[in-house]
Design a protein around this motif. Structure first.
Motif, PDB file in Angstrom:
ATOM      1  N   GLU A  14      31.846  36.594  48.981  1.00  0.00           N
ATOM      2  CA  GLU A  14      33.310  36.740  48.939  1.00  0.00           C
ATOM      3  C   GLU A  14      33.877  36.732  47.514  1.00  0.00           C
ATOM      4  N   ARG A  15      33.071  37.146  46.569  1.00  0.00           N
ATOM      5  CA  ARG A  15      33.527  37.175  45.166  1.00  0.00           C
ATOM      6  C   ARG A  15      34.764  38.062  44.999  1.00  0.00           C
ATOM      7  N   ASN A  84      33.990  26.129  36.606  1.00  0.00           N
ATOM      8  CA  ASN A  84      34.043  24.814  35.962  1.00  0.00           C
ATOM      9  C   ASN A  84      34.095  24.942  34.440  1.00  0.00           C
ATOM     10  N   GLY A  85      34.928  25.816  33.988  1.00  0.00           N
ATOM     11  CA  GLY A  85      35.153  25.985  32.553  1.00  0.00           C
ATOM     12  C   GLY A  85      34.094  26.808  31.848  1.00  0.00           C
ATOM     13  N   VAL A 112      38.089  36.343  34.579  1.00  0.00           N
ATOM     14  CA  VAL A 112      38.810  36.468  35.846  1.00  0.00           C
ATOM     15  C   VAL A 112      38.861  35.120  36.557  1.00  0.00           C
ATOM     16  N   THR A 113      40.026  34.811  37.115  1.00  0.00           N
ATOM     17  CA  THR A 113      40.162  33.560  37.847  1.00  0.00           C
ATOM     18  C   THR A 113      41.156  33.699  38.991  1.00  0.00           C
ATOM     19  N   SER A 114      40.984  32.836  39.967  1.00  0.00           N
ATOM     20  CA  SER A 114      41.979  32.751  41.045  1.00  0.00           C
ATOM     21  C   SER A 114      43.127  31.839  40.628  1.00  0.00           C
ATOM     22  N   GLY A 115      42.940  31.132  39.522  1.00  0.00           N
ATOM     23  CA  GLY A 115      43.971  30.213  39.030  1.00  0.00           C
ATOM     24  C   GLY A 115      45.035  30.936  38.209  1.00  0.00           C
ATOM     25  N   ILE A 147      43.600  36.563  40.658  1.00  0.00           N
ATOM     26  CA  ILE A 147      42.878  37.819  40.903  1.00  0.00           C
ATOM     27  C   ILE A 147      43.205  38.476  42.237  1.00  0.00           C
TER      28      ILE A 147
HETATM   29  C1  LIG Z   1      31.925  26.840  41.395  1.00  0.00           C
HETATM   30  C2  LIG Z   1      33.291  27.353  41.037  1.00  0.00           C
HETATM   31  C3  LIG Z   1      33.958  26.811  39.982  1.00  0.00           C
HETATM   32  C4  LIG Z   1      35.216  27.322  39.594  1.00  0.00           C
HETATM   33  N1  LIG Z   1      35.817  26.818  38.487  1.00  0.00           N
HETATM   34  C5  LIG Z   1      36.949  27.404  38.019  1.00  0.00           C
HETATM   35  C6  LIG Z   1      37.491  27.023  36.757  1.00  0.00           C
HETATM   36  O1  LIG Z   1      36.985  26.183  36.051  1.00  0.00           O
HETATM   37  N2  LIG Z   1      38.614  27.635  36.325  1.00  0.00           N
HETATM   38  C7  LIG Z   1      39.215  28.611  37.065  1.00  0.00           C
HETATM   39  O2  LIG Z   1      40.242  29.128  36.623  1.00  0.00           O
HETATM   40  N3  LIG Z   1      38.717  29.023  38.267  1.00  0.00           N
HETATM   41  C8  LIG Z   1      37.601  28.438  38.767  1.00  0.00           C
HETATM   42  N4  LIG Z   1      37.044  28.856  39.963  1.00  0.00           N
HETATM   43  C9  LIG Z   1      37.725  29.869  40.780  1.00  0.00           C
HETATM   44  C10 LIG Z   1      37.326  31.272  40.381  1.00  0.00           C
HETATM   45  O3  LIG Z   1      38.193  31.628  39.353  1.00  0.00           O
HETATM   46  C11 LIG Z   1      37.475  32.227  41.570  1.00  0.00           C
HETATM   47  O4  LIG Z   1      36.390  32.029  42.452  1.00  0.00           O
HETATM   48  C12 LIG Z   1      37.651  33.687  41.198  1.00  0.00           C
HETATM   49  O5  LIG Z   1      37.789  34.428  42.396  1.00  0.00           O
HETATM   50  C13 LIG Z   1      36.561  34.308  40.307  1.00  0.00           C
HETATM   51  O6  LIG Z   1      35.249  34.087  40.764  1.00  0.00           O
HETATM   52  P1  LIG Z   1      34.455  35.070  41.811  1.00  0.00           P
HETATM   53  O7  LIG Z   1      34.305  36.393  41.167  1.00  0.00           O
HETATM   54  O8  LIG Z   1      33.141  34.411  42.078  1.00  0.00           O
HETATM   55  O9  LIG Z   1      35.330  35.185  43.032  1.00  0.00           O
HETATM   56  C14 LIG Z   1      35.813  28.353  40.368  1.00  0.00           C
HETATM   57  C15 LIG Z   1      35.120  28.883  41.461  1.00  0.00           C
HETATM   58  C16 LIG Z   1      33.872  28.408  41.801  1.00  0.00           C
HETATM   59  C17 LIG Z   1      33.134  29.047  42.929  1.00  0.00           C
END
Ligand SMILES: Cc1cc2nc3c(=O)[nH]c(=O)nc-3n(C[C@H](O)[C@H](O)[C@H](O)COP(=O)(O)O)c2cc1C
Length: 186
Positions: A14-15, A84-85, A112-115, A147
């Motif tokens: 589900e990325r 996790n940073g 890229v982040t969901s935050g 995102i």
């Molecule tokens: C193990 C893990 C740690 C994460 N830590 C952070 C983080 O430190 N900062 C952040 O902004 N988003 C964090 N996220 C959220 C991700 O930004 C989010 O999953 C986003 O969709 C990008 O990752 P993806 O391509 O795997 O979906 C974390 C997600 C996971 C699975």
């Protein structure tokens, strides 16, 4: 026309960050800026790193394939989530596999982040390890917060004009580095 390899780093079920890799492929091709291939780490599914390619006795076809693609690309665009940073293990796994392939390679980084804050921490740590690998990290930003609201699953931007405008500056810096490197090699 330059050739750009886009590394899509997340192998998570589900990325979401893969949407940005799809967006850039379309952006570069539609604007006739580069030929593009996405190196999708979820498709390669490398085993956990156990040795660098140059010391492997029987490298897998996948390892030889990605090494050749990174070596022959004029520039690399890494799309990475922040976990996790930091960067995901899948990305470090493949960076460490190679060595000379990274030397002086122009590499642009999109985080890229969901935050809400655009994943600045992974940008810093990833730049450092690429510097250690002697890559040429491009000084330009393409940070994607929220995102799931910003791009759909096919990579279409919700606000295309804004995304394309930020992408233009970002890609322009990558293309400048690619051109500068080419002129040095002449
Ligand atoms: C193990 C893990 C740690 C994460 N830590 C952070 C983080 O430190 N900062 C952040 O902004 N988003 C964090 N996220 C959220 C991700 O930004 C989010 O999953 C986003 O969709 C990008 O990752 P993806 O391509 O795997 O979906 C974390 C997600 C996971 C699975």
């Amino acid at each position: 026309m330059p050739h750009i390899a886009i590394i899509s780093s997340s192998v998570r079920t589900e990325r979401n960050s893969h949407r940005v890799a799809l967006y850039f492929k379309d952006y570069l091709e539609t604007n006739d800026l580069a030929t593009v291939e996405i190196l999708d780490l979820d498709k390669y599914h490398f085993p956990l790193f156990d040795e660098r390619l140059m010391f492997q006795k029987n490298p897998s076809a996948e390892t030889l394939d990605i090494a050749a693609k990174i070596k022959s690309a004029d520039g690399i665009l890494i799309v990475t989530p922040e976990y996790n940073g930091g960067y995901p293990a899948s990305l470090k796994n493949v960076i460490d596999l190679l060595y000379n392939e990274w030397h002086r390679k122009p590499v642009a980084i999109s985080t890229v982040t969901s935050g809400a804050f655009g994943a600045s921490q992974v940008l810093i740590s990833l730049q450092f390890i690429l510097w250690k690998m002697r890559a040429w990290t491009v000084p330009a930003l393409f940070q994607v917060p929220n995102i799931k609201d910003a791009y759909d699953e096919s990579g279409n931007a919700t606000d295309k004009a804004s995304s394309d405008s930020t992408a233009a500056n970002f890609i322009n810096e990558l293309l400048w580095c690619i051109e500068a490197k080419k002129r040095m090699a002449d």
